[in-house]
Design an enzyme around this catalytic site. Structure first.
Site, PDB file in Angstrom:
ATOM      1  N   CYS A 381     -16.242 -35.577  -9.297  1.00 30.98           N
ATOM      2  CA  CYS A 381     -15.066 -34.636  -8.782  1.00 30.98           C
ATOM      3  C   CYS A 381     -15.558 -33.283  -8.852  1.00 30.98           C
ATOM      4  CB  CYS A 381     -13.986 -34.977  -9.691  1.00 30.98           C
ATOM      5  SG  CYS A 381     -12.315 -34.330  -9.182  1.00 30.98           S
ATOM      6  N   HIS A 518     -13.563 -40.665  -9.143  1.00 28.68           N
ATOM      7  CA  HIS A 518     -13.831 -40.980 -10.433  1.00 28.68           C
ATOM      8  C   HIS A 518     -14.157 -42.408 -10.811  1.00 28.68           C
ATOM      9  CE1 HIS A 518     -11.953 -37.130 -12.111  1.00 28.68           C
ATOM     10  NE2 HIS A 518     -11.278 -37.164 -11.036  1.00 28.68           N
ATOM     11  N   GLU A 520     -15.526 -43.636 -13.365  1.00 25.72           N
ATOM     12  CA  GLU A 520     -15.262 -44.110 -14.692  1.00 25.72           C
ATOM     13  C   GLU A 520     -14.176 -44.811 -14.926  1.00 25.72           C
ATOM     14  OE1 GLU A 520     -13.693 -39.730 -14.721  1.00 25.72           O
ATOM     15  OE2 GLU A 520     -15.036 -41.127 -13.489  1.00 25.72           O
TER      16      GLU A 520
END
Length: 548
Positions: A381, A518, A520
């Site tokens: 990001c 993102h 994750e």
């Protein structure tokens, strides 16, 4: 079978691990072949955590449908391996907003709107909306601590649901602290007794008491807690501290926790298959090597701000049978003079997402160090945006390059405010400007990305199209695409219409990748995210190289 509900409350103090407990119970029930989901009800007045300071709240977890939610939903997804959505997280603010909207619309026909029944009915409604023919069990975690003023409507709502649903469809689990006093050489049960007393005073009698403790509670102590808290003798369990959070489901299973739940709720008596969990724990406990990853950010004093990132890196380690040691580096403290010292000994450098100009120049210095010294780099990001800025300044000959977020007057806005984009879910063009409200106005949720062949990204994904979750207001400025491409920046991921840059890379580097999304949020312990897997693999090669 009608959906059955398990309500999880917490006592004595906050941060006891209700989210992990709920996720672990869910994983055990899922391993028994049951369909499970988990909901988090947060008593704070914010509509969602989207605009909350990470130092106060920790990470904001984003779901596929664009909901900005509590970080516990990350635990739920990682342990269950299934996506959550907006229905899995409500706050007092969102509940009150729904009720006030109905009142303004005239739904209450001029009646006086009160906490009971209107707020409590709305809470019951969002809980019962989880029920469906293909869902066996819904776990509902009540945030905060028993006794908090703002939590009372939620406790009243779940108290009423016991009467509505009956004992065979509803049960209460109370997580409480049982401290061990080393000086006295014993556990103390008084905090637990008082916590349960508080819970019973509002009409909720817990069915199971889960004792968070450093050492396992003895049988004698369990019997004492059962006596004073009015629960069955075999309904008191230890939640012992563990080195690895993925050991918790196995620890609960050894205690017989899931079996007791199955008996109380009359669930099918099928032994859970925990072989994958055991394999995961064994892999974590017996790594074949170690890498040190530096996380360069500004929220490093509160590790919860990067919770999913932390776990995704661990998952990447599991995929490569490597232990991952994390070193948090405060980007505000990085200068030209100390950057090499600050990042020395790292096998990989990761710059995570964030907002605002504070600490950005330190991140850019760290990225330059990674690029010039051939250290594996992963930018997420804002981390990708900083990588673009660094490349534009130091490689493409644009020394004034910056983001509009940090410098509105810069002549080279290589990163600028997104004013419109196509939402592939609603099939509509979304528009925002600098005057838009902050809450819920970003590019949020899952969007498709076209992956370019012959890149690190394609090597990781092995797919030409992937879906990833976003949370950002600023994007790469396509006016600079050709210039940066000529200078050597590789655009390895784009939106399907080619309008938005989603991933960038650099050639002639061991592994250098930035992504606007993102990843994750889509990494699970059983299925590590491809980008984290490849990043840790590159870091592993760097570690071997450094030892020579």
């Amino acid at each position: 079978m009608k959906t059955k509900f398990i309500f999880i409350t917490g006592g004595v103090l906050s941060s006891l691990g209700k989210g992990l407990a709920a996720a672990s119970v869910g994983a055990l029930l899922q391993a028994r072949g049951l369909k499970v989901t988990i909901q988090k009800l947060d008593p704070y007045i914010n509509v969602d955590p989207g605009t909350m300071n990470p130092f106060q709240h920790g990470e904001v977890y984003v779901t596929d449908d664009g909901a900005e939610t509590d970080l516990d939903l990350g635990h739920y997804e990682r342990y269950l391996g299934i996506p959550m959505n907006q229905r899995n997280n409500y706050t007092s603010g969102s509940i009150y907003h729904r009720v006030i909207t109905k009142e303004r619309r005239g739904d209450y026909l001029g009646g006086t709107v009160q906490v009971i029944p209107h707020i409590t009915d709305e809470i019951k409604s969002v809980i019962m909306n989880l029920a469906s023919d293909d869902l066996d069990v819904a776990l509902v975690e009540i945030g905060g601590t028993v006794g908090d003023i703002e939590g009372q409507p939620f406790l009243e709502a779940i108290r009423q649901l016991r009467s509505d649903l009956g004992r065979d469809r509803c049960m209460y689990i109370h997580l409480t602290l049982v401290p061990y006093l080393a000086a006295a050489g014993e556990h103390k049960t008084k905090p637990t007794q008082h916590s349960v007393k508080e819970l019973r005073s509002i009409g909720i009698q817990p069915d199971i008491i889960l004792c968070r403790c450093e050492k396992a509670v003895t049988d004698d102590l369990k019997h004492k807690i059962a006596l004073f808290c009015n629960v069955e003798k075999d309904a008191v369990f230890s939640a012992v501290d563990v080195k690895n959070i993925y050991e918790v489901p196995l620890s609960f299973y050894e205690e017989g926790f899931d079996q007791k739940i199955a008996i109380m709720l009359q669930l099918p008596a099928k032994n859970p298959d925990l072989s994958k969990w055991q394999e995961l724990v064994d892999t974590c406990a017996n790594p074949q090597g170690k890498v040190t990853i530096g996380i360069v950010g500004k929220y490093v004093d509160l590790k919860e701000a990067y919770k999913s990132l932390h776990e995704a890196l661990i998952h990447g380690g599991v995929a490569n049978k490597l232990a991952v040691e994390l070193k948090y580096v405060n980007s505000e403290l990085i200068t030209d003079e100390n950057v090499a010292e600050s990042l020395a000994g790292l096998d990989g450098i990761l710059v995570p997402g964030g907002f605002g100009s504070r600490g950005v120049e330190g991140k850019i210095r760290a990225i330059r160090y990674a690029r010039e010294n051939k250290v594996p780099f992963f930018g997420i990001c804002l981390g990708m945006q900083c990588a673009v800025i660094e490349f534009a300044r130091n490689v493409a000959g644009l020394p004034a390059a910056n983001s509009e977020e940090f410098d509105e007057q810069t002549p080279d806005k290589v990163i600028y405010l997104m004013t419109e984009w196509f939402d592939f879910r609603s099939k509509q063009v979304e528009r925002r400007d600098s005057g838009s409200e902050k809450g819920g106005t970003m590019r949020l949720g899952s969007y498709p990305c076209a992956v370019v062949k012959g890149t690190n990204a394609f090597t990781a994904y092995q797919a030409e199209k992937v879906d990833e979750r976003h949370r950002h207001r600023f994007e790469f400025n396509n006016a600079y695409l050709d210039k940066l491409k000529e200078a050597g920046l590789v655009f390895s991921g784009l939106s399907p219409d080619g309008e938005l840059v989603e991933m960038v890379e650099i050639k002639d580097h061991p592994w250098f990748l930035g992504c606007q999304f993102h990843p994750e949020f889509k990494s699970y312990p059983m299925t590590p995210h491809p980008l984290f897997r490849e990043f840790i693999k590159a870091a592993g090669k760097q570690a071997v190289k450094s030892k020579r």
